[in-house]
Design a protein around this motif. Sequence first.
Motif, PDB file in Angstrom:
ATOM      1  N   ASN A 153     -12.355  50.585  67.453  1.00 12.98           N
ATOM      2  CA  ASN A 153     -11.734  49.845  67.904  1.00 12.98           C
ATOM      3  C   ASN A 153     -11.431  48.700  67.366  1.00 12.98           C
ATOM      4  N   SER A 154     -10.672  47.746  66.734  1.00  7.57           N
ATOM      5  CA  SER A 154     -10.842  46.237  65.606  1.00  7.57           C
ATOM      6  C   SER A 154     -11.659  45.545  65.035  1.00  7.57           C
ATOM      7  N   VAL A 155     -11.906  47.315  63.846  1.00  5.16           N
ATOM      8  CA  VAL A 155     -12.258  47.379  62.761  1.00  5.16           C
ATOM      9  C   VAL A 155     -11.313  47.203  61.478  1.00  5.16           C
ATOM     10  N   MET A 156     -12.439  47.463  60.289  1.00  8.87           N
ATOM     11  CA  MET A 156     -11.280  47.585  59.854  1.00  8.87           C
ATOM     12  C   MET A 156     -12.540  48.128  58.431  1.00  8.87           C
ATOM     13  N   PRO A 157     -11.756  49.438  58.306  1.00  7.39           N
ATOM     14  CA  PRO A 157     -13.314  50.199  56.788  1.00  7.39           C
ATOM     15  C   PRO A 157     -13.423  48.893  55.160  1.00  7.39           C
ATOM     16  N   ALA A 158     -14.322  49.536  54.747  1.00  5.63           N
ATOM     17  CA  ALA A 158     -14.102  48.591  53.694  1.00  5.63           C
ATOM     18  C   ALA A 158     -15.455  48.766  52.368  1.00  5.63           C
ATOM     19  N   VAL A 159     -15.127  48.724  51.319  1.00  5.05           N
ATOM     20  CA  VAL A 159     -15.761  48.968  50.531  1.00  5.05           C
ATOM     21  C   VAL A 159     -16.854  48.120  49.988  1.00  5.05           C
ATOM     22  N   ILE A 160     -17.799  49.264  50.151  1.00  2.00           N
ATOM     23  CA  ILE A 160     -19.578  48.667  50.566  1.00  2.00           C
ATOM     24  C   ILE A 160     -20.054  48.879  48.575  1.00  2.00           C
ATOM     25  N   ARG A 161     -20.580  47.800  47.306  1.00  2.47           N
ATOM     26  CA  ARG A 161     -20.800  48.388  46.440  1.00  2.47           C
ATOM     27  C   ARG A 161     -21.999  48.586  46.075  1.00  2.47           C
ATOM     28  N   THR A 162     -22.973  49.898  46.123  1.00  2.00           N
ATOM     29  CA  THR A 162     -23.886  50.649  45.916  1.00  2.00           C
ATOM     30  C   THR A 162     -24.430  49.743  44.940  1.00  2.00           C
ATOM     31  N   SER A 163     -23.768  50.674  43.706  1.00  2.00           N
ATOM     32  CA  SER A 163     -24.650  49.574  42.754  1.00  2.00           C
ATOM     33  C   SER A 163     -23.898  49.508  41.441  1.00  2.00           C
ATOM     34  N   ASN A 164     -24.007  48.294  40.713  1.00  2.00           N
ATOM     35  CA  ASN A 164     -23.170  47.079  39.430  1.00  2.00           C
ATOM     36  C   ASN A 164     -23.007  48.677  38.526  1.00  2.00           C
ATOM     37  N   ASN A 165     -23.862  49.050  37.696  1.00  2.00           N
ATOM     38  CA  ASN A 165     -23.603  49.019  36.367  1.00  2.00           C
ATOM     39  C   ASN A 165     -24.492  51.312  36.355  1.00  2.00           C
ATOM     40  N   PRO A 166     -24.656  52.114  36.663  1.00  2.00           N
ATOM     41  CA  PRO A 166     -22.598  51.923  36.747  1.00  2.00           C
ATOM     42  C   PRO A 166     -22.523  51.881  38.197  1.00  2.00           C
ATOM     43  N   TYR A 167     -21.422  51.255  38.501  1.00  2.00           N
ATOM     44  CA  TYR A 167     -20.298  50.845  39.655  1.00  2.00           C
ATOM     45  C   TYR A 167     -20.539  52.320  40.204  1.00  2.00           C
ATOM     46  N   THR A 168     -21.196  51.960  41.810  1.00  2.00           N
ATOM     47  CA  THR A 168     -20.476  52.489  42.853  1.00  2.00           C
ATOM     48  C   THR A 168     -20.936  52.391  44.404  1.00  2.00           C
ATOM     49  N   TRP A 169     -19.875  53.024  44.818  1.00  2.00           N
ATOM     50  CA  TRP A 169     -19.276  52.155  46.476  1.00  2.00           C
ATOM     51  C   TRP A 169     -19.620  53.398  47.531  1.00  2.00           C
ATOM     52  N   GLU A 170     -19.658  53.046  48.605  1.00  2.00           N
ATOM     53  CA  GLU A 170     -18.987  53.876  49.545  1.00  2.00           C
ATOM     54  C   GLU A 170     -18.349  53.289  50.804  1.00  2.00           C
ATOM     55  N   ILE A 171     -17.764  54.159  51.513  1.00  2.00           N
ATOM     56  CA  ILE A 171     -17.060  53.928  52.215  1.00  2.00           C
ATOM     57  C   ILE A 171     -17.819  52.413  53.892  1.00  2.00           C
ATOM     58  N   GLY A 172     -17.560  51.591  53.640  1.00  2.00           N
ATOM     59  CA  GLY A 172     -18.740  51.357  55.415  1.00  2.00           C
ATOM     60  C   GLY A 172     -17.400  50.368  56.616  1.00  2.00           C
ATOM     61  N   MET A 173     -17.522  49.172  57.065  1.00  2.00           N
ATOM     62  CA  MET A 173     -16.633  49.305  58.410  1.00  2.00           C
ATOM     63  C   MET A 173     -17.238  47.852  58.257  1.00  2.00           C
ATOM     64  N   GLY A 174     -16.101  46.649  59.198  1.00  2.00           N
ATOM     65  CA  GLY A 174     -15.978  45.361  59.354  1.00  2.00           C
ATOM     66  C   GLY A 174     -15.866  45.092  60.953  1.00  2.00           C
ATOM     67  N   GLU A 175     -15.942  44.281  61.528  1.00  2.00           N
ATOM     68  CA  GLU A 175     -15.569  44.540  62.691  1.00  2.00           C
ATOM     69  C   GLU A 175     -14.169  42.895  62.739  1.00  2.00           C
ATOM     70  N   LEU A 176     -13.052  43.373  62.975  1.00  2.00           N
ATOM     71  CA  LEU A 176     -12.061  42.623  62.997  1.00  2.00           C
ATOM     72  C   LEU A 176     -12.255  40.720  63.118  1.00  2.00           C
ATOM     73  N   LYS A 177     -12.718  40.808  64.056  1.00  2.00           N
ATOM     74  CA  LYS A 177     -13.425  39.417  64.561  1.00  2.00           C
ATOM     75  C   LYS A 177     -14.421  38.796  63.528  1.00  2.00           C
ATOM     76  N   ASP A 178     -14.702  39.382  62.630  1.00  2.00           N
ATOM     77  CA  ASP A 178     -15.779  38.865  61.165  1.00  2.00           C
ATOM     78  C   ASP A 178     -14.647  38.699  60.312  1.00  2.00           C
ATOM     79  N   ILE A 179     -13.630  38.810  60.353  1.00  2.00           N
ATOM     80  CA  ILE A 179     -12.872  39.077  59.370  1.00  2.00           C
ATOM     81  C   ILE A 179     -11.077  38.396  59.391  1.00  2.00           C
ATOM     82  N   ALA A 180     -11.011  38.209  60.291  1.00  2.00           N
ATOM     83  CA  ALA A 180      -9.192  37.257  60.519  1.00  2.00           C
ATOM     84  C   ALA A 180      -9.744  36.042  59.855  1.00  2.00           C
ATOM     85  N   ASN A 181      -8.860  35.556  59.834  1.00  2.00           N
ATOM     86  CA  ASN A 181      -8.805  34.129  58.962  1.00  2.00           C
ATOM     87  C   ASN A 181      -9.462  33.812  58.333  1.00  2.00           C
TER      88      ASN A 181
END
Lengths: 414, 414
Positions: free
Chosen positions: B325-353
């Motif tokens: 609850n009260s979270v947001m899935p986020a894209v986490i960049r794991t490498s620039n070249n080649p570009y790789t990413w995975e799904i992470g998570m943030g807390e809404l209190k750190d994101i809102a506004n």
Amino acid sequence: MKNAFYAQSGGVTAVINASACGVIETARKHSDKIGTVYAGQNGIIGALTENLIDTSKESDADISALKHTPSGGFGSCRYKMKSLEDNKAEYERLIEVFKAHDIGYFFYNGGGDSADTCLKVSQLSESMGYPIQAIHVPKTVDNDLPVTDNCPGFGSVAKYIAVSTMEASFDVASMCATSTKIFVLEVMGRHAGWIAAAGGLVDDSIPVVILFPEVDFDEKKFLAKVDANVKEFGYCTVVVSEGTKWADGRFLAEQGTRDDFGHAQLGGAAPVVANLIKDALGHKYHWAVADYLQRAARHLSSKSDVEQAYALGEAAVNLAMEGKNSVMPAVIRTSNNPYTWEIGMGELKDIANVEKMMPMDYISDDGFGITDACREYLQPLIEGEDYPPYKNGLPDYVVMKKEMVEKKLPSFEV
Amino acid sequence: MKNAFYAQSGGVTAVINASACGVIETARKHSDKIGTVYAGQNGIIGALTENLIDTSKESDADISALKHTPSGGFGSCRYKMKSLEDNKAEYERLIEVFKAHDIGYFFYNGGGDSADTCLKVSQLSESMGYPIQAIHVPKTVDNDLPVTDNCPGFGSVAKYIAVSTMEASFDVASMCATSTKIFVLEVMGRHAGWIAAAGGLVDDSIPVVILFPEVDFDEKKFLAKVDANVKEFGYCTVVVSEGTKWADGRFLAEQGTRDDFGHAQLGGAAPVVANLIKDALGHKYHWAVADYLQRAARHLSSKSDVEQAYALGEAAVNLAMEGKNSVMPAVIRTSNNPYTWEIGMGELKDIANVEKMMPMDYISDDGFGITDACREYLQPLIEGEDYPPYKNGLPDYVVMKKEMVEKKLPSFEV
């Protein structure tokens, strides 16, 4: 064996290079009958100033890549040659350059003005005793050349405008309950409404009001139409041609105002239209001006446009091989549905300076939309996708090496 | 088994429906744990007014087609809920509606303001005794959310602006000897220059000057830069953010003039910039305003953007299934070249506004371009093409049936 000269003229398009590709690839296939293709650097000016690009120095792969590259690969120019009587020196110079480089074929890729220049060049053999075969290759986003079913460049612009109208309408439709209700898209077309008409190709479920240069702008009727659309659909999309005029002949884009420095206010018919709606109906609006994006959008070209542009370049060389002069290959529509076409031919005397306007029966009775006849004509021209290759997220367009031919003549001022 | 509520919020994008698709398809896979997904008609307003779309009535094929359809398939809105203290009635109403339809999961697809609303909803269980899991799904063309590597919608706008800048530059380059030397493209971004920065992704052989909202507009320095480019390259392309301001804080688009009727002159930073160049340097110019075309251009979406938008919708449901609850899935960049990413998570209190501005080290020292660090960040986001299917020359976008859920409550005014 004679060499050939090829030049691009006037405003460029997303597919004029596909015609260049057709000319050069076909000439390479006839290397027993046709020598080197020289391209004018920046169009006809390249011939007058003896700035000739040696296309034989471009690789097969690069010439092939022209087929998916927008703009004028060899440079184009806005330069209208005067009549033989008014500027004989220029024609004499052309002959000098042609003689110096043994040029017997002249391929001119342009619109109505260029057809006129091409016609004059074709007459050099008669009037000035220089043997040359001049073939015009049609091109113009304005779609205003006669004889041919349509002009290369137009189909791709039409596809861009139709797709953009659709996409922006989807955007507005999904927000209109609480936000923007009016979207205005300004498109090219100063004299003829062909490009604006393409906005009418979207589904009937999207309320589009089109403002054509052919129809005097009637503010009251227009606002009533927009109002009715907002009431029925919740929003309204307006596609306005830059050439739309008030009944007194002034362009909408002429705002008649001055800024703080006394400069005439800058144009843009879209903000004018948007503001009229805001003032009369109070709706929140957004507006866009597509400008060069529409004619350069090779990423969204129509397949039929690309194929025809190439085929017309190819046909130009074939006509030259057949000994033709003073002609233009043309697209002849042989069936509407399915759309089939073949390559025919027109005489330059029937093409030069003749503007094909939109037939009035292509515009709906209320003046704000297109008819079924218009849709039937336009629909095939936006058919098919022909994506360029991509590299690092961007289209992999080619830039010519442009190796210049050594000059043999004194310089010449244009 | 609880039902779910999904809503789209704020300005729409080319890929917000891909997130909707991710939410709904994933929920359908968990039909043992999650009941019906109700979508708010026109965003959160649909929840307040009990206008709920029953997405179970949409076919699998239509839901799947959302993945390639721009705009807000269920309608979005611009509506910021006040704080619990300032408008308790609205939160009580939400609970009434949630109760009436047995909703236990709240998926809110939006930007910074929406993350704030989502945070408040997530707190309903504590503050008002209603159990709900609220998950925010990121979305914004402005790319201004923290925690996530980037925001769905941005990559596609960036690709559109980079491609359009490239194509228009090719056009101008080929005509500049005798015609237009300056092309100005106005792009979105009132506070942050992320979108304008995308104009810098074209090859170094194209002279692009970028005007960022982060950099005070210095007319003299700007004109000198344009002049230098025209002298070196023969032309210059300018990408101007709508948010570009003079040193005194006024937007360039505020022209401070009145028309014949006394109305304030309409904006558009592009014509202002073009006119400054014309006055100082005398060059012929063209300008375009991309406006909604850029954020609706699903025909040119980046593949990584579409994939991430879908993955974040999918992850939102998975997080809900995990009891978050009260979270947001986020894209986490794991490498620039080649570009790789995975799904992470943030807390809404750190994101809102919290607004993520462009780091100043992404802007070149002269203030008119992007740095290598910026290019390294942006490049992967425009990678890959993900074309929609076409029908009759136009994208085959889907329109939802939008079958409404029967109302159970008295009406409520928003």
